[in-house]
Scaffold this motif. Structure first.
Motif, PDB file in Angstrom:
ATOM      1  N   PRO A 127       0.791  -1.237   0.000  1.00  0.00           N
ATOM      2  CA  PRO A 127       0.000   0.000   0.000  1.00  0.00           C
ATOM      3  C   PRO A 127       0.819   1.281   0.000  1.00  0.00           C
ATOM      4  O   PRO A 127       0.373   2.300  -0.545  1.00  0.00           O
ATOM      5  N   LYS A 128       2.009   1.261   0.568  1.00  0.00           N
ATOM      6  CA  LYS A 128       2.810   2.487   0.615  1.00  0.00           C
ATOM      7  C   LYS A 128       3.304   2.875  -0.776  1.00  0.00           C
ATOM      8  O   LYS A 128       3.189   4.035  -1.191  1.00  0.00           O
ATOM      9  N   ASP A 129       3.863   1.926  -1.517  1.00  0.00           N
ATOM     10  CA  ASP A 129       4.324   2.229  -2.874  1.00  0.00           C
ATOM     11  C   ASP A 129       3.148   2.505  -3.805  1.00  0.00           C
ATOM     12  O   ASP A 129       3.241   3.343  -4.711  1.00  0.00           O
ATOM     13  N   THR A 130       2.037   1.788  -3.597  1.00  0.00           N
ATOM     14  CA  THR A 130       0.845   2.042  -4.405  1.00  0.00           C
ATOM     15  C   THR A 130       0.385   3.477  -4.233  1.00  0.00           C
ATOM     16  O   THR A 130       0.100   4.187  -5.206  1.00  0.00           O
ATOM     17  N   MET A 131       0.330   3.936  -2.981  1.00  0.00           N
ATOM     18  CA  MET A 131      -0.130   5.295  -2.709  1.00  0.00           C
ATOM     19  C   MET A 131       0.784   6.341  -3.331  1.00  0.00           C
ATOM     20  O   MET A 131       0.311   7.295  -3.961  1.00  0.00           O
ATOM     21  N   VAL A 132       2.082   6.180  -3.179  1.00  0.00           N
ATOM     22  CA  VAL A 132       3.028   7.157  -3.734  1.00  0.00           C
ATOM     23  C   VAL A 132       2.949   7.187  -5.256  1.00  0.00           C
ATOM     24  O   VAL A 132       2.938   8.257  -5.870  1.00  0.00           O
ATOM     25  N   SER A 133       2.878   6.016  -5.880  1.00  0.00           N
ATOM     26  CA  SER A 133       2.777   5.952  -7.336  1.00  0.00           C
ATOM     27  C   SER A 133       1.478   6.590  -7.820  1.00  0.00           C
ATOM     28  O   SER A 133       1.462   7.340  -8.811  1.00  0.00           O
ATOM     29  N   TYR A 134       0.382   6.307  -7.125  1.00  0.00           N
ATOM     30  CA  TYR A 134      -0.925   6.852  -7.493  1.00  0.00           C
ATOM     31  C   TYR A 134      -0.945   8.378  -7.306  1.00  0.00           C
ATOM     32  O   TYR A 134      -1.536   9.119  -8.104  1.00  0.00           O
TER      33      TYR A 134
END
Length: 313
Positions: free
Chosen positions: A153-160
């Protein structure tokens, strides 16, 4: 393997349509979830209810910015190699796809998109960001195989966050504001936590396979072997090796203009694991750690993410 010209035109039109919208008009709500108006249409969601899935459809389902573009490219390459097409057969298939101009996601596009998909030859590769409850019921009824893709979720959020601020279909936001919206499910395609939790309920279904972005980054050859076996793609180790090399993030980023037009710059940024460290504050880290533990730590898809490995400072 390249994306056809008409698909690039569809993506370019989405960007142009988004540029015409005022920030307050960019989003709409369907069944309590936000979607970008320049990309999705209410009528298309209603049309999905009558979509007729085929048993041999290849379904890739993943929340936005979890690696669907990367994995879709690998799936198409695997299908191409497994199909053992003659040059003439391949040209004919590509001509049909070009003519039909099917949007890159099941829920994207104009009102006739679903209708045009019925004319695609098998095996169709269908990609979506939708959770199980919003997918056409025929996908489950006709036992099409589904690959459920997740990413920490952390990388998903930053990428999004970066993607949303680089594509005019989404309202711009500061990092702190976006963090709050993401945690509360007030972003397009809704709550990340609900999305993963819903797919986790299906993960023991024989027609559903879970795989995570980090697993594919760490062991791409092994990951593709599992995927090929699941879908029944007849490919050897050398072919899988070639797919991995052809579909590396570096290779895809270099070809992004050719494959996705101007949209490529927004889609392919870093493709790395651990970029969350560039934006998360200590309090945000702690809040995400608590939420993951509460919502996903005990789930099978949550376990596959190796949260303790990839999401701890």
């Amino acid at each position: 393997m390249t994306m056809n010209r008409k698909r690039i035109e569809i993506l370019d039109k989405m960007s142009a349509d988004a540029d015409k919208l005022a920030p307050e008009d960019k989003l709409f709500t369907y069944k309590g979830i936000l979607y970008p108006l320049a990309i999705c249409k209410l009528e298309n969601f209603q049309a999905l209810e009558t979509f007729d899935a085929r048993t041999d459809d290849v379904i890739l389902a993943g929340y936005p910015k979890t690696g669907t573009n990367w994995l879709e490219t690998m799936l198409r390459d695997l299908e191409f190699r497994a199909g053992k097409y003659t040059e003439e057969e391949y040209k004919r298939r590509m001509a049909i796809e070009e003519e039909l101009a099917v949007p890159p996601r099941l829920e994207f596009g104009d009102l006739d998109a679903i209708k045009r998909m019925t004319k695609l030859p098998s095996r169709r590769i269908i990609v979506t960001h939708l959770p199980p409850l919003l997918l056409p019921k025929s996908i489950f009824k006709n036992k099409a195989k589904i690959l459920a893709l997740t990413r920490n979720p952390k990388d998903t959020m930053v990428s999004y966050f970066h993607f949303s601020n680089n594509f005019s279909a989404f309202p711009n936001a500061t990092w702190d504001a976006y963090f709050r919206d993401f945690m509360n499910g007030k972003v397009c395609w809704g709550s990340y936590f609900d999305h993963v939790s819903e797919w986790d309920k299906y993960i023991d279904d024989e027609n559903v396979m879970g795989i995570c972005y980090e697993e594919l980054k760490e062991h791409p050859n092994l990951g593709l072997q599992k995927i090929a076996k699941f879908f029944g793609f007849s490919v050897n180790e050398e072919e899988i090796k070639s797919v991995v090399e052809n579909c590396s993030f570096k290779a895809m980023k270099q070809k992004s203009t050719e494959t996705h037009g101007a949209f490529g710059d927004a889609l392919f940024r870093k493709g790395s694991v651990g970029d969350w460290k560039s934006l998360f504050s200590e309090s945000q880290n702690q809040e995400m750690d608590r939420r993951f533990k509460e919502c996903l730590a005990k789930s099978k898809l949550g376990a596959k993410m190796k949260y303790e490995v990839y999401c701890k400072s």
